[in-house]
Design a protein around this motif. Sequence first.
Motif, short mmCIF file in Angstrom:
data_model
loop_
_atom_site.label_atom_id
_atom_site.label_comp_id
_atom_site.label_asym_id
_atom_site.label_seq_id
_atom_site.Cartn_x
_atom_site.Cartn_y
_atom_site.Cartn_z
N THR A 162 42.43 46.61 38.90
CA THR A 162 41.72 45.61 39.68
C THR A 162 40.54 45.11 38.87
N GLY A 184 37.68 43.02 42.78
CA GLY A 184 38.93 42.29 42.97
C GLY A 184 38.77 40.78 43.00
N THR A 203 43.87 41.75 41.62
CA THR A 203 43.98 43.07 42.24
C THR A 203 45.24 43.77 41.74
N GLU A 204 45.12 45.03 41.47
CA GLU A 204 46.26 45.83 41.02
C GLU A 204 47.42 45.70 42.00
#
Length: 404
Positions: free
Chosen positions: A42, A134, A138-139
């Motif tokens: 993120t 974020g 974002t992951e």
Amino acid sequence: MISVEEARKNILSALSPLTSETVSISEACGRYLSENITPRRTQPPADLSAMDGYAVRAADVQTVPVTLNVVGEAPAGGSYDSPLGAGQAVRIFTGGPLPEGADAIVIQEDTTREGDRVTVLEGVASGRYVRKKGLDFTEGQTGLAAGRKLTPRDIGLLAAMNVPWVSVYRKPRIALLATGDELVRPGEPVGPNQIISSNTLLVAAMIEQAGGIAIDLGIAKDNEQSLRQMAAGARSADMLVTLGGASVGDHDLVQSILGKEGLQIDFWRIAMRPGKPLMFGDLNGIPMLGMPGNPVSSMMCSYLFLLPAMLAMLGQPPRLPKTTPAILGNPLNENDRREDYLRARITGQKTGIPVIETVPNQDSSLLSALSGADCLLKRPPFAPALSEGAAVEVILLDTDFPPC
């Protein structure tokens, strides 16, 4: 003869996307993604300061001036790991993470400091000068979608997403085979009845610029053994393109000789000028495009058929060159039954719209006229005569088709 649109449809329907390969992002610029890319982290990974100053609780600085206790520092790459209490501030630098409890940054220009005490001169609202966790990506979300052609900006994004490798479509390998006893390569001795072969280099440059790999098989002589042996070099290619020998004269041997080797012809004439004797078929599982021998014709056929075919191999939807409005600077006679592509030059502007004049001599062997052209004026079959000043649509040359 079939139409240009029907010919292009037949070619594209016979092609499928190539397999993919994994490459380092340092080698991925200009390649087409074959799968979605998701960030592996993120960004920012926490709430970060966007300015040098002091991390504070916004509620503490609504009435100013106010003096706060400086209880620590949070540089980029470091942190202040204790919660921030009422009446406290943390010296912070750009990129530094906000301590727990802080929700705003007071820039250093709006403060005065003495020892461990800082006086805030300008109040801030919650979130001021804070890059929220974020904010960028974002992951797990889709960062870049499959089919995208990667730009230098995308490479920077991939690096920030902590993605060192990507899956991309393999570059199309296009084998080029010129034909004709009359042809010699640039720089070679030229006999009294010979000409320089320019088509291969012209088409190869277009292939490379469009993201493919051009394989020069050489020049085949006008005999069965030479053409058969040299065409065999295309067995490892994704497409074979022959240059010359696609017409119906006694010395145009491509169709007859390669037919003995398994060539299945889809079509071999289109209602287009230049480029009428275009051939398309399948040579033992390898798509084969037979182009006319005139250099302008081969360039036009490459632009209108080969480049879209390469895009199909790269997993891209059908896409044609964009047209732009223009004003005709010279009169034109009515067109015949063939779709015509006239080379033209931009000579000026009128109310922001380019004024174009068609090249006087449209002979398909004239490379100087092609090199000096700025655009192509497309005229449909049986188009009516046009007078000077008519509104037309042109295809600008040397623009991003396909994006390179």
